[in-house]
Design a protein around this motif. Structure first.
Motif, short mmCIF file in Angstrom:
data_model
loop_
_atom_site.label_atom_id
_atom_site.label_comp_id
_atom_site.label_asym_id
_atom_site.label_seq_id
_atom_site.Cartn_x
_atom_site.Cartn_y
_atom_site.Cartn_z
N UNK A 1 -6.07 7.81 -7.84
CA UNK A 1 -5.43 8.36 -9.04
C UNK A 1 -4.12 7.66 -9.36
N UNK A 2 -3.54 6.97 -8.38
CA UNK A 2 -2.31 6.21 -8.64
C UNK A 2 -2.57 5.04 -9.57
N UNK B 1 1.02 8.00 -5.72
CA UNK B 1 0.04 9.09 -5.69
C UNK B 1 0.71 10.42 -5.33
N UNK B 2 1.65 10.39 -4.40
CA UNK B 2 2.38 11.61 -4.04
C UNK B 2 3.18 12.14 -5.24
N UNK B 3 3.75 11.24 -6.01
CA UNK B 3 4.51 11.64 -7.19
C UNK B 3 3.60 12.28 -8.23
N UNK C 1 0.83 -1.20 0.00
CA UNK C 1 0.00 0.00 0.00
C UNK C 1 0.86 1.25 0.00
N UNK C 2 1.96 1.22 0.74
CA UNK C 2 2.85 2.37 0.83
C UNK C 2 3.38 2.75 -0.55
N UNK C 3 3.69 1.76 -1.37
CA UNK C 3 4.20 2.05 -2.71
C UNK C 3 3.15 2.75 -3.56
N UNK C 4 1.88 2.36 -3.37
CA UNK C 4 0.80 3.01 -4.13
C UNK C 4 0.65 4.46 -3.70
N UNK C 5 0.73 4.72 -2.40
CA UNK C 5 0.62 6.10 -1.91
C UNK C 5 1.82 6.93 -2.37
#
Length: 479
Positions: A475-476, A460-462, A453-457
């Motif tokens: 949106x990720x 999203x931050x990127x 999950x952290x990788x998906x967030x």
């Protein structure tokens, strides 16, 4: 089971989220209040309060047919007062009908055998729904958390809306403080006579301070961006020029900031809290940080003779505004007890978890689960779209099953509407996932779901979603 057809004027039992059914009456909504899209529901005014909400038809039951059942399963003074209000209302309505009938009989007219209708559709006089023995509704602790979750804010003519419903449960021997539930019995909070300081007026802190002021606490505020203090000064708060000044002026100082670095800087930085700590002063750290940061802050505060409590909160901006947060506290038990009225004002319940650091651990675990769950829901929505399935139908099915919750419904609706206004910042849930994974590493415990999950967030931050709501993780998957 035969379908029960309800109409305006009918008495009902309305179910709001996880709270017990409450007696109410179907009424005409204000003209400017739109019905939620795609949902069969009625606008219900609740007895014993001035609360109102759109309630789905499947969450409504006829009053008379289910009265005995509801009285058996629901307890509490407020609930009984609401039922008494219904009965008083029925007696008055029946008396009016009898008077009308007797007048008709005196003129030789036949008495009508039609069933009693409670109120006509255009009858806006709803004062009979309120127990006259109760305090003004601004002190009344009913239902507010759920009332506007699926509709626009009502016109000012529908206000005031009471604060919230609190549920009294039997003592199970847990460490949950019972003082936090006393509002359900007393209808008000007796504020502490201690001077309260609050540092940090972000999404969470703003709602907390507002509720502290509403409940009569004397509050001094400080925020890095000073303009954010203006609204609270107008509401009666005092202004502190620095964190050190607030800590020096106040008996109990709370802080609620974004991350471990901000929490440390607030205490240890120039004109920081530590400079204002003297023996007996209390410091309560409400930020969601790692246990190591809590241990460090606890040590430096107590080294100056201060008393330390951590009290991170589980919730969102909306729950903060509604005073429905869950407070997880650990550290000095006497500070926890001194904060009782403050915790009542800001939350629906609070837990004391022992030594400092335990609340941080529990909070990170909770947010790890929430963040992972949100990422999975977003993944499901996008997979539905990719395979030609209706996202709305997916949500409708989901909300009829065991995973149904207000959280799921609200976040998915926001996604489908493209509304990512922050209720809890995406960057903060990613921070919490990162800290939880680190905590797992230190305990040599695997956290593969959180890591994924952290990788998906991070993705999203990127995509510049940091300052949007956590639901923007959606949106990720589409970029």
């Amino acid at each position: 089971m035969a379908t029960v057809h309800l109409r305006i004027g009918d008495l009902v039992w309305g179910k709001l989220g996880r709270y017990p059914p409450w007696p109410g009456k179907i009424v005409s909504p204000p003209k400017d209040l739109k019905k939620p899209r795609g949902k069969k529901c009625h606008f219900v005014k609740f007895f014993g309060t001035e609360d109102h909400a759109w309630i789905k038809v499947e969450q409504l039951k006829p009053y008379h047919a289910h009265k005995e059942e509801m009285i058996k399963i629901n307890k509490g003074k407020r609930f009984q007062q609401a039922v008494d209000s219904v009965e008083d209302f029925l007696k008055k309505a029946k008396g009016k009908e009898q008077n009308s009938d007797s007048k008709g009989d005196s003129k030789g007219k036949k008495t009508s055998n039609k069933p009693l209708k409670i109120l006509e559709e255009d009858d806006e006089d709803l004062s009979a729904l309120k127990d006259p023995s109760e305090k003004p509704v601004k002190d009344d602790p009913h239902f507010h958390h759920f009332l506007l979750s699926q509709s626009e804010k009502p016109a000012s003519s529908m206000e005031p809306i009471s604060k919230r419903l609190k549920i009294i449960e039997e003592d199970t021997g847990s460490t949950s403080i019972q003082a936090a539930d006393s509002t359900a019995i007393n209808g008000s909070i007796t504020p502490t006579d201690k001077r309260i300081g609050f540092l940090g007026l972000g999404l969470m802190g703003s709602g907390i301070v507002s509720n502290l002021l509403k409940m009569g606490h004397v509050v001094t505020v400080w925020n890095r961006t000073a303009e954010k203090c203006d609204l609270f000064i107008q509401e009666g708060a005092r202004l502190g020029r620095t964190p050190a000044e607030v800590a020096s002026m106040c008996d109990i100082t709370f802080s609620c900031v974004s991350d471990p670095k901000a929490a440390r800087d607030l205490v240890l930085g120039p004109s920081g809290v530590l400079q204002g700590i003297r023996p007996g002063k209390c410091y309560v750290e409400m930020s969601t940080v790692d246990p190591e940061t809590i241990t460090e802050l606890s040590q430096v505060i107590t080294s100056r003779g201060g008393r330390f409590l951590e009290a991170p909160v589980a919730g969102s901006q909306q729950l903060s505004n509604d005073g429905m947060l869950v407070i997880l506290a650990a550290g000095d038990r006497t500070v926890y007890e001194d904060c009782s009225s403050c915790f009542q004002a800001m939350g629906k319940t609070s837990f004391f978890l022992g030594e400092a650091g335990n609340a941080a651990r529990m909070m990170l675990i909770l947010n790890m689960v929430q963040g992972s769950f949100m990422a999975t829901i977003a993944e499901g929505l996008t997979l539905a779209q990719a395979t030609g399935q209706s996202q709305q139908t997916f949500l409708d099915i989901l909300c009829q099953g065991q995973m149904a919750s207000t959280f799921v419904d609200q976040k998915c609706q926001n996604i489908l509407q493209g509304n990512f206004k922050p209720d809890y910042y995406l960057k903060h849930i990613q921070k919490d996932l990162r800290l939880a994974i680190s905590m797992g590493d230190m305990a040599n415990h695997p956290t593969p779901m959180a890591a994924a999950a952290n990788e998906v967030y991070k993705r999203a931050k990127a995509l510049d979603q940091s300052d949007n709501d956590i639901s923007a993780v959606y949106r990720a998957y589409i970029h």
